[in-house]
Design a protein around this motif. Sequence first.
Motif, PDB file in Angstrom:
ATOM      1  N   LYS A  15       0.830  -1.204   0.000  1.00 28.31           N
ATOM      2  CA  LYS A  15       0.000   0.000   0.000  1.00 28.31           C
ATOM      3  C   LYS A  15       0.865   1.255   0.000  1.00 28.31           C
ATOM      4  CE  LYS A  15      -3.691  -0.431   2.478  1.00 28.31           C
ATOM      5  NZ  LYS A  15      -4.769  -0.422   3.488  1.00 28.31           N
ATOM      6  N   SER A  16       1.961   1.212   0.718  1.00 28.34           N
ATOM      7  CA  SER A  16       2.848   2.380   0.835  1.00 28.34           C
ATOM      8  C   SER A  16       3.541   2.737  -0.483  1.00 28.34           C
ATOM      9  CB  SER A  16       3.898   2.127   1.913  1.00 28.34           C
ATOM     10  OG  SER A  16       4.674   0.989   1.583  1.00 28.34           O
ATOM     11  N   GLU A  17       3.519   1.837  -1.457  1.00 31.65           N
ATOM     12  CA  GLU A  17       4.141   2.096  -2.758  1.00 31.65           C
ATOM     13  C   GLU A  17       3.245   2.923  -3.687  1.00 31.65           C
ATOM     14  OE1 GLU A  17       6.294  -1.302  -4.612  1.00 31.65           O
ATOM     15  OE2 GLU A  17       5.514  -2.420  -2.885  1.00 31.65           O
ATOM     16  N   ILE A  18       1.978   3.085  -3.330  1.00 31.96           N
ATOM     17  CA  ILE A  18       1.027   3.813  -4.171  1.00 31.96           C
ATOM     18  C   ILE A  18       1.032   5.281  -3.763  1.00 31.96           C
ATOM     19  CG2 ILE A  18      -1.364   3.982  -4.954  1.00 31.96           C
ATOM     20  CD1 ILE A  18      -1.725   1.041  -4.045  1.00 31.96           C
ATOM     21  N   ASP A  19       1.359   6.159  -4.711  1.00 34.89           N
ATOM     22  CA  ASP A  19       1.403   7.597  -4.437  1.00 34.89           C
ATOM     23  C   ASP A  19       0.037   8.259  -4.571  1.00 34.89           C
ATOM     24  OD1 ASP A  19       4.286   7.623  -4.175  1.00 34.89           O
ATOM     25  OD2 ASP A  19       4.354   7.401  -6.359  1.00 34.89           O
ATOM     26  N   LEU A  20      -0.748   7.799  -5.537  1.00 37.97           N
ATOM     27  CA  LEU A  20      -2.037   8.420  -5.836  1.00 37.97           C
ATOM     28  C   LEU A  20      -3.047   7.344  -6.213  1.00 37.97           C
ATOM     29  CD1 LEU A  20      -3.872  10.896  -6.496  1.00 37.97           C
ATOM     30  CD2 LEU A  20      -2.893  10.842  -8.815  1.00 37.97           C
ATOM     31  N   ILE A  21      -4.214   7.425  -5.603  1.00 37.17           N
ATOM     32  CA  ILE A  21      -5.319   6.545  -5.987  1.00 37.17           C
ATOM     33  C   ILE A  21      -6.412   7.422  -6.596  1.00 37.17           C
ATOM     34  CG2 ILE A  21      -7.086   4.914  -5.249  1.00 37.17           C
ATOM     35  CD1 ILE A  21      -5.282   4.124  -2.917  1.00 37.17           C
ATOM     36  N   VAL A  22      -6.789   7.117  -7.831  1.00 39.76           N
ATOM     37  CA  VAL A  22      -7.942   7.748  -8.455  1.00 39.76           C
ATOM     38  C   VAL A  22      -9.136   6.874  -8.059  1.00 39.76           C
ATOM     39  CG1 VAL A  22      -9.014   8.522 -10.601  1.00 39.76           C
ATOM     40  CG2 VAL A  22      -6.518   8.662 -10.324  1.00 39.76           C
ATOM     41  N   VAL A  23      -9.886   7.358  -7.072  1.00 41.67           N
ATOM     42  CA  VAL A  23     -10.930   6.566  -6.423  1.00 41.67           C
ATOM     43  C   VAL A  23     -12.232   6.642  -7.231  1.00 41.67           C
ATOM     44  CG1 VAL A  23     -12.229   6.205  -4.283  1.00 41.67           C
ATOM     45  CG2 VAL A  23      -9.871   7.082  -4.183  1.00 41.67           C
ATOM     46  N   PRO A  24     -12.758   5.488  -7.628  1.00 39.98           N
ATOM     47  CA  PRO A  24     -14.026   5.500  -8.363  1.00 39.98           C
ATOM     48  C   PRO A  24     -15.206   5.683  -7.415  1.00 39.98           C
ATOM     49  CG  PRO A  24     -13.321   3.251  -8.010  1.00 39.98           C
ATOM     50  CD  PRO A  24     -12.235   4.137  -7.444  1.00 39.98           C
ATOM     51  N   GLY A  25     -16.335   6.033  -7.977  1.00 39.09           N
ATOM     52  CA  GLY A  25     -17.540   6.156  -7.173  1.00 39.09           C
ATOM     53  C   GLY A  25     -18.742   6.415  -8.047  1.00 39.09           C
TER      54      GLY A  25
END
Length: 180
Positions: A112-122
């Motif tokens: 999880k710590s390797e992910i800089d940005l999550i484009v969160v769907p919704g």
Amino acid sequence: MIKKAGRKKVIELLKTLDGERKEKQENLLFKALFKSPEWTSAKTVALTMSQTLEINTTAIIEKAWTEKKVVVMPRTKKNREMDFVVYTHKTPIELSSFGLREPASDLRPIQKSEIDLIVVPGVAYCKSGFRIGFGGGYYDRFLADYKGKTISLVLDEQQIEPFEVETFDIPVDRLITTKS
């Protein structure tokens, strides 16, 4: 508004959304995303394989690859949890039990710590960053202890106010709308 009613209302709106109108909005959202400091500083970006009603993520994935960013995709797991794996042109794709396209189950997940940005769907969003998803709670569970940045791209039809927020709901750091 109760989440279930909000989800249903927005899904109905999205089903009737004109394709040309949706594409114009998406292009505005993409431009704003690509200019954002969250995007420009990210080395690893988490995205989903979009479904018909969702923002089309293909252009975002291709832009990330062009910029030499690592793209990661989620996989659903037992107990309404998920993990992310690196996604390339060669990544084998399977259908999940929900009928979603996901990277193969035998691939090694990243931390999880390797992910800089999550484009969160919704499905729907309110101005405070809270969102209504598809009802499984997968993203809220994942984001509970996530330390990176989160952004959601929001079509005009997806903006609703207000709706009930529950104790386990995790807001997105930044909403990008056609007006932002």
